[in-house]
Every structure is written in structure tokens, then in C-alpha cells.
Design a protein around this motif. Sequence first.
Motif, PDB file in Angstrom:
ATOM      1  N   ARG A  40       6.959   5.534  25.841  1.00 18.96           N
ATOM      2  CA  ARG A  40       6.885   4.318  26.643  1.00 18.96           C
ATOM      3  C   ARG A  40       7.070   3.070  25.776  1.00 18.96           C
ATOM      4  O   ARG A  40       7.737   2.121  26.175  1.00 18.96           O
ATOM      5  CB  ARG A  40       5.549   4.266  27.377  1.00 18.96           C
ATOM      6  N   ASN A  41       6.483   3.036  24.587  1.00 25.09           N
ATOM      7  CA  ASN A  41       6.617   1.862  23.725  1.00 25.09           C
ATOM      8  C   ASN A  41       8.048   1.686  23.234  1.00 25.09           C
ATOM      9  O   ASN A  41       8.546   0.558  23.154  1.00 25.09           O
ATOM     10  CB  ASN A  41       5.651   1.956  22.544  1.00 25.09           C
ATOM     11  N   LYS A  42       8.732   2.788  22.905  1.00 29.20           N
ATOM     12  CA  LYS A  42      10.128   2.677  22.482  1.00 29.20           C
ATOM     13  C   LYS A  42      11.004   2.173  23.618  1.00 29.20           C
ATOM     14  O   LYS A  42      11.892   1.352  23.420  1.00 29.20           O
ATOM     15  CB  LYS A  42      10.641   4.039  22.001  1.00 29.20           C
ATOM     16  N   LEU A  43      10.744   2.670  24.824  1.00 32.52           N
ATOM     17  CA  LEU A  43      11.551   2.255  25.966  1.00 32.52           C
ATOM     18  C   LEU A  43      11.329   0.790  26.319  1.00 32.52           C
ATOM     19  O   LEU A  43      12.257   0.092  26.717  1.00 32.52           O
ATOM     20  CB  LEU A  43      11.245   3.135  27.182  1.00 32.52           C
TER      21      LEU A  43
ATOM     22  N   CYS B  38      18.537   1.559  35.781  1.00 36.26           N
ATOM     23  CA  CYS B  38      17.128   1.655  35.423  1.00 36.26           C
ATOM     24  C   CYS B  38      17.030   2.411  34.097  1.00 36.26           C
ATOM     25  O   CYS B  38      18.041   2.749  33.495  1.00 36.26           O
ATOM     26  CB  CYS B  38      16.343   2.367  36.526  1.00 36.26           C
ATOM     27  N   TYR B  39      15.814   2.657  33.653  1.00 40.60           N
ATOM     28  CA  TYR B  39      15.627   3.527  32.502  1.00 40.60           C
ATOM     29  C   TYR B  39      14.589   4.576  32.845  1.00 40.60           C
ATOM     30  O   TYR B  39      13.683   4.348  33.630  1.00 40.60           O
ATOM     31  CB  TYR B  39      15.280   2.752  31.229  1.00 40.60           C
ATOM     32  N   LEU B  40      14.768   5.771  32.286  1.00 37.68           N
ATOM     33  CA  LEU B  40      13.931   6.921  32.598  1.00 37.68           C
ATOM     34  C   LEU B  40      12.709   6.932  31.697  1.00 37.68           C
ATOM     35  O   LEU B  40      12.822   7.020  30.480  1.00 37.68           O
ATOM     36  CB  LEU B  40      14.716   8.222  32.421  1.00 37.68           C
ATOM     37  N   ASP B  41      11.546   6.820  32.308  1.00 39.22           N
ATOM     38  CA  ASP B  41      10.283   6.932  31.593  1.00 39.22           C
ATOM     39  C   ASP B  41       9.705   8.302  31.926  1.00 39.22           C
ATOM     40  O   ASP B  41       9.096   8.484  32.961  1.00 39.22           O
ATOM     41  CB  ASP B  41       9.322   5.820  32.025  1.00 39.22           C
ATOM     42  N   ARG B  42       9.952   9.265  31.046  1.00 38.05           N
ATOM     43  CA  ARG B  42       9.500  10.626  31.298  1.00 38.05           C
ATOM     44  C   ARG B  42       8.042  10.832  30.920  1.00 38.05           C
ATOM     45  O   ARG B  42       7.487  11.912  31.081  1.00 38.05           O
ATOM     46  CB  ARG B  42      10.377  11.620  30.559  1.00 38.05           C
ATOM     47  N   GLY B  43       7.390   9.788  30.421  1.00 37.08           N
ATOM     48  CA  GLY B  43       5.997   9.912  30.007  1.00 37.08           C
ATOM     49  C   GLY B  43       5.888  10.842  28.819  1.00 37.08           C
ATOM     50  O   GLY B  43       6.682  10.793  27.906  1.00 37.08           O
ATOM     51  N   GLY B  44       4.939  11.727  28.855  1.00 37.02           N
ATOM     52  CA  GLY B  44       4.761  12.683  27.768  1.00 37.02           C
ATOM     53  C   GLY B  44       5.430  14.007  28.028  1.00 37.02           C
ATOM     54  O   GLY B  44       5.276  14.952  27.258  1.00 37.02           O
ATOM     55  N   PHE B  45       6.193  14.093  29.119  1.00 34.13           N
ATOM     56  CA  PHE B  45       6.834  15.349  29.487  1.00 34.13           C
ATOM     57  C   PHE B  45       8.118  15.531  28.700  1.00 34.13           C
ATOM     58  O   PHE B  45       8.871  14.592  28.490  1.00 34.13           O
ATOM     59  CB  PHE B  45       7.127  15.380  30.991  1.00 34.13           C
ATOM     60  N   LEU B  46       8.372  16.753  28.281  1.00 32.55           N
ATOM     61  CA  LEU B  46       9.582  17.055  27.542  1.00 32.55           C
ATOM     62  C   LEU B  46      10.784  17.010  28.468  1.00 32.55           C
ATOM     63  O   LEU B  46      10.683  17.333  29.654  1.00 32.55           O
ATOM     64  CB  LEU B  46       9.482  18.431  26.893  1.00 32.55           C
TER      65      LEU B  46
END
Length: 119
Positions: free
Chosen positions: A17-20, A92-100
Motif C-alpha cells: 500500500r505504501n509503494k502504491l 485506477c491502481y490495484l491494491d491487492r493488500g497483503g494477498f499474493l
Amino acid sequence: MALSKRDLFQKRRLRVRNKLRKVNSGRVRLSVHRSNKNISVQLIDDVQGKTLASASTLESSLGFVGKNHSEAAAKVGVTIAERAKAAGVEECYLDRGGFLYHGTIKALADAAREGGLRF
């Protein structure tokens, strides 16, 4: 001391999330949450603090209540792409969270791209 699975997930989620946030300021975030039984996705405008559109396998209209597999994720991806277009969002941008990024998350992302979302 070894970290637990939950601790590793939290570290990965914050790192992603921080990188995105650094790279994609001003764009809408496509946030994905996956559980053992369902998958859900939201289009979030962080500037206004509002959810623009959402889709989930919990919606009975999709016909996948209680299912979390690639076919259900692909249907959710197509649905969120349609709702994003209705809300006026094309990028948009994909925030996959902690999921691989494999399995259901990858199927959802691919289906959303085929539906017209760019990320």
C-alpha cells in the motif's frame, strides 16, 4: 524469532500500500479483499474519502454466494469494470493488500482489465 503468518501478511500489506501511494497519487484505488469463502472489491477515491463502486460474491445477483474461486473472481472483476465505467472511472491502481498476486486475485485483475479498466 520467526514471524507468524498474520505478521507477514500485515508487513506485506503495508509495504504494498505504501509503494502504491507514492506512485499513484491522484488515481482511484481498486481495493481487493479475499476471505476463505468470498471475494470483494471496491473502487475508492482517497482524495474525497468515498467509495465509488463495489462488487462482491456476497451479492446474490452474481450467483456465487459463498464461493471463492477463479470463476467467481472473474465474474466480480467484470462486474466492477462495468460499475466503474458507470461511475466514470477508466483508470485506477490495484491494491491487492497483503494477498499474493495469483489465483483468485489474478483472475479478478485480468477480468477487470478485459472489462475495460486500466491499471
